[in-house]
Write an enzyme that holds these catalytic residues in place. Structure first.
Site, PDB file in Angstrom:
ATOM      1  N   CYS A 174     -11.117   2.639   5.571  1.00 38.28           N
ATOM      2  CA  CYS A 174     -10.429   3.854   6.039  1.00 38.28           C
ATOM      3  C   CYS A 174     -10.764   5.071   5.173  1.00 38.28           C
ATOM      4  O   CYS A 174     -10.851   6.199   5.676  1.00 38.28           O
ATOM      5  CB  CYS A 174      -8.926   3.626   6.054  1.00 38.28           C
ATOM      6  SG  CYS A 174      -8.294   2.851   4.552  1.00 38.28           S
TER       7      CYS A 174
ATOM      8  N   GLU B 284       0.850  -1.197   0.000  1.00 37.64           N
ATOM      9  CA  GLU B 284       0.000   0.000   0.000  1.00 37.64           C
ATOM     10  C   GLU B 284       0.884   1.244   0.000  1.00 37.64           C
ATOM     11  O   GLU B 284       0.603   2.215   0.696  1.00 37.64           O
ATOM     12  CB  GLU B 284      -0.929   0.019   1.216  1.00 37.64           C
ATOM     13  CG  GLU B 284      -1.886  -1.159   1.265  1.00 37.64           C
ATOM     14  CD  GLU B 284      -3.003  -0.959   2.269  1.00 37.64           C
ATOM     15  OE1 GLU B 284      -4.154  -0.816   1.839  1.00 37.64           O
ATOM     16  OE2 GLU B 284      -2.722  -0.949   3.479  1.00 37.64           O
TER      17      GLU B 284
HETATM   18  O1  FUB Z   1      -4.279   0.218   8.431  1.00 34.93           O
HETATM   19  C1  FUB Z   1      -5.262   1.227   8.573  1.00 34.93           C
HETATM   20  C2  FUB Z   1      -5.592   1.793   7.233  1.00 34.93           C
HETATM   21  O2  FUB Z   1      -6.112   0.759   6.420  1.00 34.93           O
HETATM   22  C3  FUB Z   1      -4.410   2.319   6.454  1.00 34.93           C
HETATM   23  O3  FUB Z   1      -4.133   3.652   6.661  1.00 34.93           O
HETATM   24  C4  FUB Z   1      -4.820   2.046   5.060  1.00 34.93           C
HETATM   25  O4  FUB Z   1      -3.763   2.091   4.149  1.00 34.93           O
HETATM   26  C5  FUB Z   1      -5.443   0.694   5.181  1.00 34.93           C
HETATM   27  O5  FUB Z   1      -4.467  -0.285   5.231  1.00 34.93           O
HETATM   28 ZN    ZN Z   2      -7.866   4.544   2.999  1.00 36.42          ZN
END
Ligand code: FUB
Ligand code: ZN
Length: 657
Positions: A424, A340
């Site tokens: 998120c 990510e």
């Molecule tokens: O891990 C919490 C949130 O979910 C992160 O900021 C996003 O990238 C997703 O992985």
């Molecule tokens: Zn997000």
């Protein structure tokens, strides 16, 4: 940076991106939410729709997916049966934060229904908190004995950080301190366990650091700021506290994938969560993009009150790496879904771009901090880029559907969704939209700074004199901007108006101005005695422009991107009648601007070019000489507005003739 109005020297104050400059200091702050109301058609529509539609739709998802139920069950003393991802509490807190902004930003009186839902949610959150201040429904329901056992992966402080941000926002916006009190109790709990002379560790997902800094401001308690500083500074030192977690069986059971995320060739590196080096040694953005942004937001805020050139240099250096080598033209960041996050310089694939909505939102926040710390317009340029493109694409025009990842090309499969298992992004974009005034306008002593020329009404102290300000604007569709400045009595002050990096020309019309406007740090600076009823007009020339990428970005070779004002444009199959991948633009023919009633009143851009012929209908290959091309016209729309008429082919970087 383009030349402006034929006036030389506009680059004078230079760019803050060179290392070895003076340490950061606070150049400005934002107006409190209740002192500024956005009035332009663009943002007031987004904010209104969010109150009318988006926030209620998100609440339904919080209920439907048992995110609220997790709190209700803890509050009722139940155990077991947590639903969803371990960090799902954070979505509830972010939704509350978004509601706080929407209650305070004056866009629309929230319905009684929404107020009741917010009230209920705050009540349930408060009831779920343990007497010692701990609050995390995953651990409370599933593993009460394993609290704080695995900080690298389990997000307890991350969730707590969003609780704190929500509490501060609610207090600021409404004066209601119920959530703030929960947040303080949680922060005190963390402070009692972690810090100098206590346990040495910090959260694998940065967030609480920036939240503690907000809490320190809201409460005037320096201990929260000191704890945040300690967390930022301990990160990356050796030995990493996560080494112990990787040999602790209980911790491994909580997150068996830990080693895969943190090690390379069997050795701990910690890049994924920015634990690879102490902050002052950072040179490049690495690892998970959202985590990186949240760390740098806190670090930049801290650097403003520390005479610390090493810290500000590290931030400037890392910023430069991000914006010069690792950022999409849309302000999307983090090309890879594997982590990510970030990969290597110039790796910016379009079709597979991850570019998480939250990462662009994080970039808006970090850019804003760098702007506050330096006063340099280049940070506002990036803030604007990420806001109007990478972040805003994350949400549908009716505020009820979302992108998690934001590719710059689609072959017809990518579509927004009403929610996600890992959700998120939806409440994150909701909180950004509710608080845009915070980012667009700045103030300092005798100075009003227009970073983004939105329309607004505000009250402020200008040089100690109560002043009403009204800005009329139709940005991003027009560059005409009129400020009505109405101090209670005449006052010496200055207005700073950002000259966007994309603008060729900005004109000013300020009656009664005795000396010419000056240029500093990428802003037009108007210094004068402001009288009640004064007017200042600015006009940014806006015209379509073709943008090329550095040839090291292999995926963009031979391609161009169309932009207009702050907006990046995209071609969608819906408008072309064929896949935009078939189209090649003729850059010698002028692009026409067309007002459109579709997509909530965008301006479309009409482009001429050619499209590949159809002779291939029944065969895979042919002799080149047999292939025909034909003239074609293509209508482009703003990237943020794509995919509002169903999934289809889309492209930002278009072939050129
Ligand atoms: O891990 C919490 C949130 O979910 C992160 O900021 C996003 O990238 C997703 O992985
Ligand atoms: Zn997000």
């Amino acid at each position: 940076m383009a030349l402006v109005g034929g006036i030389p020297g506009i680059l004078a104050a230079g760019s803050g991106s060179l290392c070895g400059m003076s340490p950061f200091s606070r150049h400005m702050s934002s107006l409190p939410l209740s002192h500024i109301r956005l009035t332009d058609p663009f943002w007031s529509r987004w904010q209104r729709t969010m109150v009318q539609n988006g926030l209620l739709a998100q609440y339904d998802q919080l209920v439907k997916t048992d995110r609220l139920k997790n709190f209700e069950r803890v509050a009722a003393g139940e155990t077991g049966g947590f639903e969803g991802y371990r960090f799902n509490d954070s979505d509830v807190y972010k939704w509350l934060e978004a509601c706080a902004y929407s209650f305070g930003n004056g866009s629309l009186e929230p319905s009684a229904d929404l107020k009741t839902k917010v009230d209920h949610t705050i009540g349930v959150v408060a009831c779920a908190q343990m007497p010692d201040g701990y609050l995390n429904t995953f651990f409370q329901l599933m593993h009460p004995e394993l609290r704080w056992r695995n900080l690298s992966m389990m997000h307890e402080m991350y969730c707590g950080g969003h609780l704190i941000e929500g509490g501060v926002a609610f207090f600021d916006a409404t004066g209601d301190r119920r959530l703030l009190d929960v947040a303080i109790k949680f922060a005190d709990h963390v402070d009692s366990r972690f810090g100098p002379g206590k346990r040495r560790s910090y959260c694998g997902h940065e967030e609480i650091e920036l939240a503690l800094l907000k809490l320190a401001k809201a409460t005037g308690e320096r201990k929260y700021r000191d704890l945040a500083l300690w967390m930022v500074e301990e990160r990356g030192k050796r030995p990493s506290p996560y080494l112990d977690e990787m040999i602790d069986e209980e911790s491994i059971k909580l997150a068996p994938y830990m080693e895969k995320m943190l090690c390379k060739d069997g050795e701990y590196v910690g890049e994924y969560l920015q634990d690879h080096a102490p902050i002052r040694e950072h040179t490049e953005v690495v690892g998970h993009a959202v985590r990186a942004m949240y760390l740098y937001i806190a670090a930049a805020e801290l650097a403003m009150d520390m005479d610390d050139a090493a810290l500000s240099d590290a931030l400037t250096r890392t910023w430069r790496n991000l914006t010069h080598r690792r950022m999409y033209v849309t302000g999307g960041i983090g090309p890879s879904g594997d982590n990510e996050g970030f990969t290597f310089d110039y790796d910016l694939p379009n079709l597979s771009a991850y570019a998480e909505t939250c990462a662009s939102i994080g970039l808006v926040f970090w850019a804003h901090k760098m702007l506050e710390a330096t006063g340099e317009s280049e940070y506002a340029d990036t803030m604007e880029r990420a806001l109007y493109n990478g972040a805003l694409a994350g949400i549908s025009l009716d505020t009820s559907r979302f992108f998690y990842d934001n590719p710059l090309e689609s072959r017809g499969r990518h579509a927004r969704s009403p929610w996600f298992g890992c959700a998120c992004c939806p409440p994150n974009i909701a909180r950004l939209i509710g608080n845009v005034g915070h980012y667009a306008v700045g103030v300092k002593d005798r100075c009003l700074l227009i970073h983004i020329p939105v329309g607004f009404e505000a009250t402020m102290e200008l040089g100690g004199v109560k002043t009403k300000v009204r800005a009329v604007s139709d940005y991003p569709w027009s560059g005409d901007f009129t400020l009505y400045i109405d101090p209670e009595r005449p006052v010496d002050g200055e207005v700073r108006f950002r000259i966007p990096d994309w603008a060729d020309d900005v004109e000013t019309d300020i009656p009664g101005l005795e000396r010419e406007a000056e240029f500093e740090s990428g802003y037009i600076v108007v210094r004068k005695r402001w009288e009640p009823g004064d007017i200042a007009k600015f006009k940014i020339e806006m015209k379509p422009r073709w943008v090329a990428a550095n040839p090291r970005v292999k995926d963009d070779l031979g391609r161009v991107c169309l932009a207009f004002g702050p907006l990046v444009y995209a071609a969608e199959e819906h408008d072309l009648g064929f896949e935009p991948q078939l189209f090649a633009a003729d850059l010698d023919i002028d692009v026409a601007v067309e007002s459109a009633t579709m997509l909530e009143g965008i301006q479309a851009l009409a482009v001429s070019g050619v499209r590949d012929g159809l002779e291939f209908a029944d065969q895979l290959y042919a002799e080149v000489d047999d292939v025909q091309i034909q003239e074609a016209a293509a209508k482009f729309i703003p990237y943020y507005a794509w995919n509002n008429r169903g999934a289809n082919h889309m492209q930002v970087w278009i072939r050129r003739l």
